[in-house]
Design a protein around this motif. Structure first.
Motif, mmCIF file in Angstrom:
data_model
loop_
_atom_site.group_PDB
_atom_site.id
_atom_site.type_symbol
_atom_site.label_atom_id
_atom_site.label_comp_id
_atom_site.label_asym_id
_atom_site.label_seq_id
_atom_site.Cartn_x
_atom_site.Cartn_y
_atom_site.Cartn_z
ATOM 1 N N ILE A 29 -6.392 -2.329 -0.342
ATOM 2 C CA ILE A 29 -5.319 -3.138 0.236
ATOM 3 C C ILE A 29 -4.843 -2.487 1.531
ATOM 4 C CG2 ILE A 29 -4.602 -4.101 -1.983
ATOM 5 C CD1 ILE A 29 -2.284 -2.148 -2.049
ATOM 6 N N HIS A 30 -4.293 -3.321 2.427
ATOM 7 C CA HIS A 30 -3.775 -2.781 3.677
ATOM 8 C C HIS A 30 -2.258 -2.891 3.695
ATOM 9 C CE1 HIS A 30 -3.123 -6.795 5.354
ATOM 10 N NE2 HIS A 30 -4.359 -7.095 5.023
ATOM 11 N N THR A 31 -1.646 -2.466 4.769
ATOM 12 C CA THR A 31 -0.180 -2.373 4.832
ATOM 13 C C THR A 31 0.517 -3.718 4.720
ATOM 14 O OG1 THR A 31 -0.299 -2.396 7.239
ATOM 15 C CG2 THR A 31 -0.185 -0.244 6.176
ATOM 16 N N HIS A 32 -0.158 -4.815 5.035
ATOM 17 C CA HIS A 32 0.471 -6.137 4.959
ATOM 18 C C HIS A 32 0.224 -6.841 3.628
ATOM 19 C CE1 HIS A 32 1.672 -5.854 9.098
ATOM 20 N NE2 HIS A 32 0.421 -5.554 9.450
ATOM 21 N N THR A 33 -0.569 -6.249 2.751
ATOM 22 C CA THR A 33 -0.846 -6.840 1.443
ATOM 23 C C THR A 33 0.393 -6.730 0.563
ATOM 24 O OG1 THR A 33 -3.167 -6.185 1.586
ATOM 25 C CG2 THR A 33 -2.334 -6.742 -0.600
ATOM 26 N N ARG A 34 0.770 -7.839 -0.064
ATOM 27 C CA ARG A 34 1.905 -7.863 -0.985
ATOM 28 C C ARG A 34 1.393 -8.381 -2.331
ATOM 29 N NH1 ARG A 34 4.353 -5.506 2.462
ATOM 30 N NH2 ARG A 34 5.880 -6.219 3.946
ATOM 31 N N LEU A 35 1.591 -7.599 -3.379
ATOM 32 C CA LEU A 35 1.175 -7.967 -4.728
ATOM 33 C C LEU A 35 2.358 -7.827 -5.669
ATOM 34 C CD1 LEU A 35 -2.117 -5.880 -4.806
ATOM 35 C CD2 LEU A 35 -1.957 -8.350 -4.469
ATOM 36 N N ILE A 36 2.323 -8.562 -6.765
ATOM 37 C CA ILE A 36 3.343 -8.410 -7.806
ATOM 38 C C ILE A 36 2.725 -7.576 -8.922
ATOM 39 C CG2 ILE A 36 4.812 -9.573 -9.485
ATOM 40 C CD1 ILE A 36 5.629 -10.034 -6.580
ATOM 41 N N ALA A 37 3.433 -6.521 -9.305
ATOM 42 C CA ALA A 37 2.950 -5.625 -10.362
ATOM 43 C C ALA A 37 3.990 -5.544 -11.466
ATOM 44 C CB ALA A 37 2.686 -4.237 -9.802
ATOM 45 N N LEU A 38 3.541 -5.299 -12.661
ATOM 46 C CA LEU A 38 4.421 -5.017 -13.785
ATOM 47 C C LEU A 38 4.532 -3.509 -13.861
ATOM 48 C CD1 LEU A 38 5.974 -6.378 -16.093
ATOM 49 C CD2 LEU A 38 3.971 -5.997 -17.516
ATOM 50 N N ARG A 39 5.753 -3.002 -13.771
ATOM 51 C CA ARG A 39 5.975 -1.556 -13.737
ATOM 52 C C ARG A 39 6.922 -1.160 -14.859
ATOM 53 N NH1 ARG A 39 7.515 0.769 -8.087
ATOM 54 N NH2 ARG A 39 5.288 0.469 -7.811
ATOM 55 N N VAL A 40 6.547 -0.135 -15.620
ATOM 56 C CA VAL A 40 7.403 0.400 -16.676
ATOM 57 C C VAL A 40 8.595 1.099 -16.006
ATOM 58 C CG1 VAL A 40 7.576 2.046 -18.575
ATOM 59 C CG2 VAL A 40 5.520 0.652 -18.309
ATOM 60 N N GLN A 41 9.795 0.728 -16.414
ATOM 61 C CA GLN A 41 11.005 1.323 -15.863
ATOM 62 C C GLN A 41 11.203 2.710 -16.475
ATOM 63 O OE1 GLN A 41 12.580 -0.499 -13.461
ATOM 64 N NE2 GLN A 41 10.934 -1.947 -13.826
ATOM 65 N N SER A 86 0.826 -1.210 0.000
ATOM 66 C CA SER A 86 0.000 0.000 0.000
ATOM 67 C C SER A 86 0.860 1.261 0.000
ATOM 68 C CB SER A 86 -0.955 0.013 1.192
ATOM 69 O OG SER A 86 -0.239 0.067 2.403
ATOM 70 N N THR A 87 2.107 1.161 0.428
ATOM 71 C CA THR A 87 2.976 2.345 0.440
ATOM 72 C C THR A 87 3.771 2.517 -0.851
ATOM 73 O OG1 THR A 87 4.722 1.099 1.539
ATOM 74 C CG2 THR A 87 3.230 2.358 2.938
ATOM 75 N N SER A 88 3.903 1.449 -1.658
ATOM 76 C CA SER A 88 4.748 1.558 -2.842
ATOM 77 C C SER A 88 4.010 1.455 -4.172
ATOM 78 C CB SER A 88 5.848 0.489 -2.798
ATOM 79 O OG SER A 88 5.283 -0.807 -2.847
ATOM 80 N N VAL A 89 2.726 1.114 -4.167
ATOM 81 C CA VAL A 89 1.981 1.004 -5.419
ATOM 82 C C VAL A 89 1.890 2.383 -6.079
ATOM 83 C CG1 VAL A 89 -0.302 1.279 -4.352
ATOM 84 C CG2 VAL A 89 -0.067 -0.018 -6.484
ATOM 85 N N MET A 90 1.921 2.388 -7.412
ATOM 86 C CA MET A 90 1.920 3.646 -8.163
ATOM 87 C C MET A 90 0.896 3.599 -9.294
ATOM 88 S SD MET A 90 6.083 4.074 -8.501
ATOM 89 C CE MET A 90 5.928 5.269 -9.782
ATOM 90 N N ARG A 91 0.485 4.781 -9.733
ATOM 91 C CA ARG A 91 -0.357 4.858 -10.935
ATOM 92 C C ARG A 91 0.430 4.260 -12.092
ATOM 93 N NH1 ARG A 91 -1.284 9.794 -8.475
ATOM 94 N NH2 ARG A 91 -3.458 10.120 -7.909
ATOM 95 N N GLY A 92 -0.258 3.506 -12.932
ATOM 96 C CA GLY A 92 0.381 2.885 -14.081
ATOM 97 C C GLY A 92 0.828 1.457 -13.836
ATOM 98 N N ASP A 93 0.926 1.031 -12.572
ATOM 99 C CA ASP A 93 1.272 -0.356 -12.275
ATOM 100 C C ASP A 93 0.187 -1.267 -12.833
ATOM 101 O OD1 ASP A 93 3.563 0.365 -10.912
ATOM 102 O OD2 ASP A 93 2.750 -0.021 -8.918
ATOM 103 N N VAL A 94 0.590 -2.431 -13.337
ATOM 104 C CA VAL A 94 -0.360 -3.421 -13.830
ATOM 105 C C VAL A 94 -0.302 -4.607 -12.884
ATOM 106 C CG1 VAL A 94 -0.995 -4.936 -15.733
ATOM 107 C CG2 VAL A 94 -0.053 -2.666 -16.212
ATOM 108 N N ILE A 95 -1.429 -4.883 -12.234
ATOM 109 C CA ILE A 95 -1.537 -5.957 -11.257
ATOM 110 C C ILE A 95 -2.485 -7.005 -11.821
ATOM 111 C CG2 ILE A 95 -2.263 -6.543 -8.924
ATOM 112 C CD1 ILE A 95 -1.671 -3.581 -8.200
ATOM 113 N N GLN A 96 -2.065 -8.267 -11.775
ATOM 114 C CA GLN A 96 -2.917 -9.333 -12.283
ATOM 115 C C GLN A 96 -3.823 -9.816 -11.151
ATOM 116 O OE1 GLN A 96 -0.832 -12.489 -14.204
ATOM 117 N NE2 GLN A 96 -2.646 -13.149 -15.285
#
Length: 74
Positions: free
Chosen positions: A59-71, A18-28
């Motif tokens: 999502i809460h602070t303990h939620t961990r997801l894998i996202a595809l992020r444009v570098q 929840s602290t690192s997710v960004m606009r543009g991230d693609v989460i499956q």
């Protein structure tokens, strides 16, 4: 492993919370790729993600997801 995003830029998987997710991230989610278009901070460290499809995910602070992020190019 890196994939190629539209425009020839590299994209790679990153773990997001929840602290690192960004606009543009693609989460499956459920086998469907969902692009984050907006984020809303909620009390208690919760964050609500708004996807292009109009769906919402909280999502809460303990939620961990894998996202595809444009570098980003430097």
């Amino acid at each position: 492993m890196k994939a190629w995003a539209p425009g020839g830029t590299a994209a790679g998987p990153v773990e997001v919370t929840s602290t690192s997710v960004m606009r543009g991230d693609v989460i499956q989610i459920g086998g469907t790729p969902c692009r984050v278009t907006d984020l809303f901070q909620l009390p208690g460290g919760l964050k609500r993600l708004h996807f292009e499809s109009g769906e919402l995910l909280t999502i809460h602070t303990h939620t961990r997801l894998i996202a595809l992020r444009v570098q980003r190019r430097r």
